[in-house]
Design a protein around this motif. Structure first.
Motif, mmCIF file in Angstrom:
data_model
loop_
_atom_site.group_PDB
_atom_site.id
_atom_site.type_symbol
_atom_site.label_atom_id
_atom_site.label_comp_id
_atom_site.label_asym_id
_atom_site.label_seq_id
_atom_site.Cartn_x
_atom_site.Cartn_y
_atom_site.Cartn_z
ATOM 1 N N PRO A 105 8.880 -48.905 -13.887
ATOM 2 C CA PRO A 105 8.106 -49.620 -12.951
ATOM 3 C C PRO A 105 6.714 -50.178 -13.447
ATOM 4 N N THR A 106 6.052 -51.277 -13.062
ATOM 5 C CA THR A 106 4.783 -51.385 -13.692
ATOM 6 C C THR A 106 3.815 -50.553 -13.123
ATOM 7 N N SER A 118 1.033 -48.281 -15.438
ATOM 8 C CA SER A 118 -0.371 -48.158 -15.008
ATOM 9 C C SER A 118 -0.947 -47.024 -14.569
ATOM 10 N N SER A 119 -0.241 -46.205 -13.735
ATOM 11 C CA SER A 119 -0.761 -44.964 -13.565
ATOM 12 C C SER A 119 -0.702 -44.047 -14.787
ATOM 13 N N ASP A 156 -3.760 -45.167 -16.893
ATOM 14 C CA ASP A 156 -5.173 -44.684 -16.272
ATOM 15 C C ASP A 156 -5.221 -43.141 -16.424
ATOM 16 N N MET A 157 -4.216 -42.375 -16.452
ATOM 17 C CA MET A 157 -4.211 -41.061 -16.689
ATOM 18 C C MET A 157 -4.650 -40.730 -18.154
ATOM 19 N N VAL A 158 -4.216 -41.415 -19.063
ATOM 20 C CA VAL A 158 -4.528 -41.338 -20.685
ATOM 21 C C VAL A 158 -5.887 -41.773 -20.883
ATOM 22 N N LYS A 159 -6.553 -42.659 -20.153
ATOM 23 C CA LYS A 159 -7.938 -43.044 -20.611
ATOM 24 C C LYS A 159 -8.719 -42.013 -20.344
#
Length: 70
Positions: free
Chosen positions: A58-59, A63-64, A67-70
């Motif tokens: 799922p999108t 997205s999660s 965001d986590m790897v940024k």
């Protein structure tokens, strides 16, 4: 209760999707992924295996992860 669905694979649909290579890919080193965004899903595949399986999530899950790897 766990409401998370397991990721699925979509090798049959994958060739029809508009795939794009990661912006972090470095040429032809072979360590690249491609993603395809379709409605509420994101497909993820190995760029070396165009006709191989794709992981579909799922999108919101994609997205999660980003965001986590940024």
């Amino acid at each position: 209760m766990n409401t998370h669905k397991r990721p699925s694979t979509a090798s049959a649909l994958a060739p029809e999707w508009a795939w794009r290579k990661s912006s972090y890919s470095s040429g032809d080193t072979g360590n690249c992924i491609e993603i395809a965004e379709l409605a509420n899903q994101v497909g993820i595949r190995d760029s070396k295996i165009k006709n191989g399986p794709a992981l579909v999530v799922p999108t919101r899950v994609w997205s999660s992860f980003v965001d986590m790897v940024k």
